[in-house]
Design a protein around this motif. Structure first.
Motif, PDB file in Angstrom:
ATOM      1  N   PHE A 152       0.807  -1.213   0.000  1.00 42.35           N
ATOM      2  CA  PHE A 152       0.000   0.000   0.000  1.00 42.35           C
ATOM      3  C   PHE A 152       0.846   1.272   0.000  1.00 42.35           C
ATOM      4  O   PHE A 152       0.353   2.347  -0.295  1.00 42.35           O
ATOM      5  N   GLY A 153       2.107   1.151   0.346  1.00 39.50           N
ATOM      6  CA  GLY A 153       2.991   2.314   0.376  1.00 39.50           C
ATOM      7  C   GLY A 153       4.424   1.887   0.603  1.00 39.50           C
ATOM      8  O   GLY A 153       4.718   0.696   0.727  1.00 39.50           O
ATOM      9  N   ARG A 154       5.325   2.862   0.655  1.00 32.55           N
ATOM     10  CA  ARG A 154       6.736   2.592   0.898  1.00 32.55           C
ATOM     11  C   ARG A 154       7.170   3.351   2.150  1.00 32.55           C
ATOM     12  O   ARG A 154       7.537   4.528   2.079  1.00 32.55           O
ATOM     13  N   PRO A 155       7.104   2.706   3.297  1.00 36.53           N
ATOM     14  CA  PRO A 155       7.427   3.432   4.536  1.00 36.53           C
ATOM     15  C   PRO A 155       8.884   3.873   4.638  1.00 36.53           C
ATOM     16  O   PRO A 155       9.184   4.866   5.306  1.00 36.53           O
ATOM     17  N   GLU A 156       9.802   3.170   3.956  1.00 35.67           N
ATOM     18  CA  GLU A 156      11.200   3.590   4.001  1.00 35.67           C
ATOM     19  C   GLU A 156      11.344   4.950   3.296  1.00 35.67           C
ATOM     20  O   GLU A 156      10.938   5.112   2.152  1.00 35.67           O
ATOM     21  N   GLY A 157      11.892   5.903   4.005  1.00 32.25           N
ATOM     22  CA  GLY A 157      12.087   7.228   3.436  1.00 32.25           C
ATOM     23  C   GLY A 157      10.804   8.028   3.291  1.00 32.25           C
ATOM     24  O   GLY A 157      10.777   9.031   2.555  1.00 32.25           O
ATOM     25  N   TYR A 158       9.766   7.613   3.989  1.00 36.80           N
ATOM     26  CA  TYR A 158       8.459   8.254   3.825  1.00 36.80           C
ATOM     27  C   TYR A 158       8.494   9.746   4.128  1.00 36.80           C
ATOM     28  O   TYR A 158       7.970  10.563   3.363  1.00 36.80           O
ATOM     29  N   VAL A 200      -1.253   5.137   7.807  1.00 35.67           N
ATOM     30  CA  VAL A 200      -1.549   6.504   8.219  1.00 35.67           C
ATOM     31  C   VAL A 200      -2.767   7.005   7.445  1.00 35.67           C
ATOM     32  O   VAL A 200      -2.922   6.723   6.255  1.00 35.67           O
ATOM     33  N   HIS A 201      -3.617   7.738   8.131  1.00 39.35           N
ATOM     34  CA  HIS A 201      -4.830   8.263   7.525  1.00 39.35           C
ATOM     35  C   HIS A 201      -4.530   9.475   6.660  1.00 39.35           C
ATOM     36  O   HIS A 201      -5.038   9.632   5.559  1.00 39.35           O
ATOM     37  N   THR A 229      -1.815   5.946   3.435  1.00 40.62           N
ATOM     38  CA  THR A 229      -0.700   5.188   2.875  1.00 40.62           C
ATOM     39  C   THR A 229      -0.007   4.450   4.015  1.00 40.62           C
ATOM     40  O   THR A 229      -0.477   4.462   5.153  1.00 40.62           O
ATOM     41  N   LEU A 230       1.107   3.821   3.717  1.00 43.23           N
ATOM     42  CA  LEU A 230       1.992   3.306   4.757  1.00 43.23           C
ATOM     43  C   LEU A 230       3.073   4.348   4.996  1.00 43.23           C
ATOM     44  O   LEU A 230       3.701   4.829   4.052  1.00 43.23           O
ATOM     45  N   GLY A 231       3.276   4.697   6.254  1.00 41.65           N
ATOM     46  CA  GLY A 231       4.262   5.729   6.538  1.00 41.65           C
ATOM     47  C   GLY A 231       4.490   5.875   8.013  1.00 41.65           C
ATOM     48  O   GLY A 231       4.184   4.980   8.813  1.00 41.65           O
TER      49      GLY A 231
END
Length: 350
Positions: A152-158, A200-201, A229-231
């Motif tokens: 759903f997202g890329r938390p690395e470096g968010y 995260v909303h 997203t994911l973060g």
């Protein structure tokens, strides 16, 4: 009456094609509140649904992602996070000329402005806010892999990507040159806290929820997921706290419930979150500065869309008056706080 962005006959065909039982002639009304996606209540006289689609003009990339909103809502249905039931999605925009989603209509109380808030006692206000913080903690505790959101997202470096994203969006929606915008973006450019992955909303506050009409401390549904997203979960918390600033009234074009001094301070919000979630509020001033930057760009985007002729509601042009104040507030946070990744105590900057 014609509603911009709505074609009720096309929606009726769309629902029928998706196997939804429509018992009578469909009607639609635009639901007030919000300055992002257009939201309509659609009813056949027996059942009711909520349809959402992007604005008709002046789109801000990634801020109106209907597929994202639908995906996360569907995934969260079996969790402790209250959401509306998903019904149908048009990802290609074949129905209304832009992507749209349909979810169940959740009856309840929506507290948008301070007139709405006046119907609640002080004890109820405190209970509502505590419940909202607890729901945010519950969201951030969801195992996103277990609900199928690992991509759903890329938390690395968010966080660093957020700075670049909002800087680019500023260039797309700005209505004038503001030196503080470039200064704040540059000051945040190297803010890269250790990655932590959570759903995260992206827009969490009381008017993006539906409360139980009889027991408002019960959150029936969290809505408006298009920026999810994911973060880093602290970005959610920081934006929720910055929304407490009275300048946010200019952004919404109303005396917002969330800016009322009847609500707990940002100190109290952050402290309850930290205690309940077990998270340290590291580099808190930097998170708040980033939240100010994001909200400043959102405010400018509202005015930009109004200039483009989108139906953004009364007073939309005045939203731009909030932009320089928010940019300046973000810079003050960074000037008055040394860069640190150590745990800091949340302080009220609103």
């Amino acid at each position: 009456m014609s509603l911009p962005g709505m074609d009720i006959e096309a929606v009726a065909r769309f629902l029928a094609d998706r196997g939804v039982t429509v018992r009578g002639e469909l009607t639609a009304e635009q639901i007030s509140g919000g300055r992002s996606n257009l939201t309509f209540r659609v009813s056949d006289g027996t059942s009711a649904w909520v349809l959402r689609r992007p604005p008709v003009a002046g789109l801000t990339p990634s801020a109106h992602d209907m597929g994202r909103e639908y995906t996360v809502t569907e995934a969260l249905r079996p969790t402790a996070v209250p959401v509306a039931g998903t019904v149908a999605i048009d990802r290609e925009g074949a129905v209304l000329g832009a992507p749209c989603t349909v979810v169940d209509f959740v009856p309840g109380l929506v507290v948008r402005d301070q007139d709405d808030l006046a119907a609640l006692t002080d004890a109820q206000v405190l209970a509502v806010v505590n419940s909202l913080v607890d729901v945010l903690v519950a969201l951030h505790a969801v195992d996103f892999r277990a609900v199928g959101l690992e991509s759903f997202g890329r938390p690395e470096g968010y966080v660093s990507r957020q700075v670049r994203l909002w800087a680019r969006q500023w260039e797309q929606v700005k209505t004038r040159e503001l030196p503080d915008a470039a200064r704040l973006a540059a000051a945040l450019a190297d803010f890269a806290p250790p990655a932590e992955a959570a759903i995260v909303h992206g827009d969490f506050r009381v008017d993006n929820t539906i409360l139980d009409a009889d027991r408002p401390e019960i959150v029936r549904a969290v809505v408006d997921w298009e920026m999810s997203t994911l973060g880093d979960p602290l970005t959610d918390l920081a934006l929720m706290c910055v929304y407490r600033d009275p300048v946010f009234d200019l952004v919404l074009g109303t005396t917002a419930a969330w800016t009322s001094d009847r609500l707990p301070s940002t100190d109290a919000l952050a402290q309850r979150y930290a205690v309940t979630s077990g998270r340290d509020l590291g580099a808190w001033d930097h998170y708040l500065a980033l939240a100010n930057f994001k909200l400043a760009v959102i405010a400018e985007g509202i005015a930009y869309r109004a200039r483009q002729g989108a139906d953004s509601g009364s007073g939309a042009l005045a939203a731009a008056d909030a932009t320089p104040e928010l940019m300046a507030a973000g810079l003050r946070l960074l000037r008055h706080s040394p860069r640190s990744t150590d745990t800091v105590t949340a302080t009220n900057h609103s």
